[in-house]
Design an enzyme around this catalytic site. Structure first.
Site, PDB file in Angstrom:
ATOM      1  N   TYR A 150      -2.303  -4.117   5.959  1.00  0.00           N
ATOM      2  CA  TYR A 150      -1.720  -3.065   6.787  1.00  0.00           C
ATOM      3  C   TYR A 150      -2.451  -2.829   8.113  1.00  0.00           C
ATOM      4  CZ  TYR A 150       0.489  -2.248   2.294  1.00  0.00           C
ATOM      5  OH  TYR A 150       1.163  -2.415   1.103  1.00  0.00           O
TER       6      TYR A 150
ATOM      7  N   SER B  81      -3.461   0.947  -3.119  1.00  0.00           N
ATOM      8  CA  SER B  81      -2.208   0.209  -3.209  1.00  0.00           C
ATOM      9  C   SER B  81      -2.472  -1.299  -3.248  1.00  0.00           C
ATOM     10  CB  SER B  81      -1.303   0.617  -2.046  1.00  0.00           C
ATOM     11  OG  SER B  81       0.014   0.179  -2.232  1.00  0.00           O
ATOM     12  N   TYR B  82      -1.888  -2.066  -2.307  1.00  0.00           N
ATOM     13  CA  TYR B  82      -2.126  -3.512  -2.304  1.00  0.00           C
ATOM     14  C   TYR B  82      -3.612  -3.822  -2.183  1.00  0.00           C
ATOM     15  CZ  TYR B  82      -1.391  -8.469  -1.306  1.00  0.00           C
ATOM     16  OH  TYR B  82      -1.416  -9.846  -1.374  1.00  0.00           O
TER      17      TYR B  82
ATOM     18  N   TRP C 297       9.321  -1.457   0.894  1.00  0.00           N
ATOM     19  CA  TRP C 297       7.978  -2.005   1.135  1.00  0.00           C
ATOM     20  C   TRP C 297       8.043  -3.233   2.047  1.00  0.00           C
ATOM     21  CZ3 TRP C 297       5.024  -5.789  -2.374  1.00  0.00           C
ATOM     22  CH2 TRP C 297       3.694  -5.922  -1.939  1.00  0.00           C
TER      23      TRP C 297
ATOM     24  N   ASP D 114       2.575   8.546  -9.214  1.00  0.00           N
ATOM     25  CA  ASP D 114       2.436   7.287  -8.486  1.00  0.00           C
ATOM     26  C   ASP D 114       3.240   6.196  -9.171  1.00  0.00           C
ATOM     27  OD1 ASP D 114       1.467   5.273  -6.725  1.00  0.00           O
ATOM     28  OD2 ASP D 114       0.000   4.707  -8.245  1.00  0.00           O
TER      29      ASP D 114
ATOM     30  N   HIS E 247       2.313   8.232  -4.636  1.00  0.00           N
ATOM     31  CA  HIS E 247       1.654   7.133  -3.945  1.00  0.00           C
ATOM     32  C   HIS E 247       1.183   7.552  -2.552  1.00  0.00           C
ATOM     33  CE1 HIS E 247       0.559   2.929  -3.941  1.00  0.00           C
ATOM     34  NE2 HIS E 247       1.016   2.802  -2.705  1.00  0.00           N
TER      35      HIS E 247
END
Length: 568
Positions: free
Chosen positions: A41, A112-113, A160, A246, A271
């Site tokens: 990101y 997250s990722y 996403w 989440d 989230h």
């Protein structure tokens, strides 16, 4: 304190691809531990993420390395979600440990990722990696990330890819100016696109071919096993952070190879909503991540495992209890000290809507009864809160503890409601609806939702789940059920730690869709990839309950009330 910031530092990978990182460190000649954040990101705007104060991390004596993952922003190579994160994470950890500003020990941070990338790096077992802190993340990119119970997580996945992975990176993905406009238009019209998601496939095939791969593999086959992170028991300790609302909570709770020195934190967060304030519910000041001081929790954990500190990083488990709206430090993870309470489904033959005759009884019903509803995938039950991550996610517009009464007024939603409680009921652990069902369709979905009904009628969603009947059969190694045959179907409705207060009621909702969170089952045996070419059908779905078909809600009841625990 003087800081040194090095931008776009080249980090060579073992296959020759060069990734780039920004390094933030104190201006000192003394080597320090490193904290690595690998992000898709944009490293330039992601240091520390939403939850951590990167300046405090550096001031506390850590070198912070923020790296663009392969194929994103300043890093070379081609982005393939999850596929390269084990090897690249291993190489980057080794690179950081060898720098003269690092003392040879590395921890990892990120949401997250970025959290999934930590689990992948741990699976590659770089010797210098001594601690992890995956936040609202999961190690398995299939169950609970891309699919849940066999249903494709359409609301999250499409948003996403378009909004987080492509928007702002179209040219990097090989797109044209026309593609830039097309992605923006798709995002602006995503609510309508959810109803015809195949219209986005030509665009995504050019810019994000991995999206089609997800659709081509609706089951947990070798494709997904090759992308999963599976660190063994030698992995470093982990500070695992999750949120009750989440989308990745199921994966968060399935921590790979749990260790006694792990730490688990779960708060009343989605989230993206971290303040404990949702449009229809406020959990109080203590629920705010900032008030909790997530940075301090990370520093205490890393000080212990990277700097050799002797102070405990905090209680092994710390969770926020809904209903009581306070933190507790139980002796184990959710469900560790719970016993199952069976609440049996019953009705007069029509449990449709919250005004129907559906009830939950402690005693099994004495007669066989069937509740019937029609599920039309062209008119699915709309998503109303819960563990979603899609449009409006930053303000909680369609996630978290929303009122379910509008959904419960639909004729394709069965509602089973318990009596008003005269004492608190504490639920801690995984909630399961054990249903006896049948369908006129060769394949369909069944959903289960646990709801707290307040004295004023407000029906607050706590958790929910879905099962695709054909998927469940294949997992069990049997043929999908023949239409109109009754079969047992367990539906995992999620995990909670929650107190139903006196005067409240327990409610179970059962239906067959939750759109756009999940793709609507076409009732034909088709997959998300075939919906554009195949017709859909209306299913007549039934829930059976009685002595021979004991459909029931299993609640993990905690005998120790939250007030008996003390949070650190």
């Amino acid at each position: 304190m003087r800081l040194v910031i090095d931008r776009d530092v080249p980090v060579p990978m073992s296959d020759g691809v060069v990734l780039r990182a920004d390094v933030y460190r104190p201006d000192t000649s003394r080597p320090l531990p490193a904290l690595l954040q690998r992000t898709p990101y944009d490293k330039g705007s992601s240091a520390g993420g939403r939850s951590l104060d990167w300046m405090r991390l550096v001031e506390a004596g850590y070198c912070l390395v923020v790296q663009d993952v392969r194929g994103r922003y300043a890093s070379g190579g081609v982005f393939r979600p999850f596929a390269d994160d084990a090897a690249d994470g291993r190489d980057t950890v080794g690179w950081a440990a060898d720098q003269d500003w690092c003392d040879g020990t590395v921890g990892m941070i990120g949401r997250s990722y970025e959290g999934a990338a930590q689990w992948h790096a741990a699976a590659a077992a770089p010797p210098a990696l001594r601690a992890l802190a995956p936040h609202v993340a999961a190690a398995d990119p299939y169950e609970g990330w891309t699919y849940l119970g066999g249903a494709f997580q359409l609301g999250f996945c499409l948003h996403w890819v378009l909004g987080d992975l492509l928007h702002g990176q179209v040219e990097r993905a090989g797109g044209t100016a026309a593609d830039v406009r097309a992605v923006a238009e798709a995002l602006d019209g995503i609510d309508e696109l959810y109803r015809t998601p195949w219209r986005a496939l030509p665009l995504l095939d050019r810019l994000a071919p991995y999206y089609r791969e997800w659709l081509e593999h609706p089951g947990p086959d070798a494709h997904w096993r090759g992308l999963a992170a599976a660190p063994d028991g030698r992995r470093p300790p982990a500070l695992v952070v999750g949120g009750w609302y989440d989308i990745f909570l199921p994966g968060t709770l399935r921590t790979p190879s749990p260790r006694p020195d792990d730490r688990l934190l779960i708060g009343p967060w989605s989230h993206c909503v971290t303040g404990g304030v949702f449009p229809e519910r406020r959990y109080g000041l203590a629920a705010d991540e900032a008030e909790f001081d997530m940075t301090a929790a990370h520093l205490a954990f890393f000080d212990r495992h990277l700097k050799g500190g002797t102070e405990q990083a905090g209680p092994p488990v710390e969770v926020f209890v809904g209903g009581a709206d306070r933190w507790i430090a139980p002796a184990g993870p959710p469900g560790a000290d719970s016993v199952p309470l069976a609440l049996h489904l019953d009705s007069d033959g029509d449990a449709r809507t919250r005004h129907g005759s559906g009830v939950l009884h402690h005693a099994p019903p004495r007669r066989e009864v069937t509740d019937v509803y029609r599920y039309d995938p062209r008119d699915p039950v709309p998503t109303a809160g819960g563990a979603t991550c899609m449009t409006g996610m930053l303000v909680g517009a369609d996630c978290g503890p929303l009122d379910q009464r509008a959904v419960e007024d639909r004729p394709d939603v069965l509602c089973y409601t318990g009596a008003r409680l005269d004492a608190p009921l504490t639920v801690s652990g995984q909630v399961v609806a054990e249903l006896y069902v049948s369908s006129s369709a060769p394949d369909t979905d069944f959903t289960a939702k646990l709801v707290d009904v307040h004295p004023d009628g407000r029906a607050e969603i706590l958790c929910d789940g879905v099962v695709r009947t054909g998927h469940r059969a294949r997992l069990d190694g049997v043929r999908p059920p023949v239409p109109d045959t009754v079969h047992a179907l367990p539906v995992a409705a999620g995990t909670v730690v929650h107190v139903f207060r006196p005067g409240h009621q327990v409610r179970l909702e059962v239906s067959s869709s939750n759109f756009p969170r999940f793709d609507p089952n076409p009732n034909t045996g088709g997959t998300p990839l075939t919906l554009a070419d195949a017709p859909v059908a209306t299913a007549v779905n039934r829930v059976h309950h009685g002595p021979g078909r004991p459909s029931r809600l299993l609640l993990p009841v905690c005998p120790v009330p939250p007030d008996a625990h003390d949070a650190a």
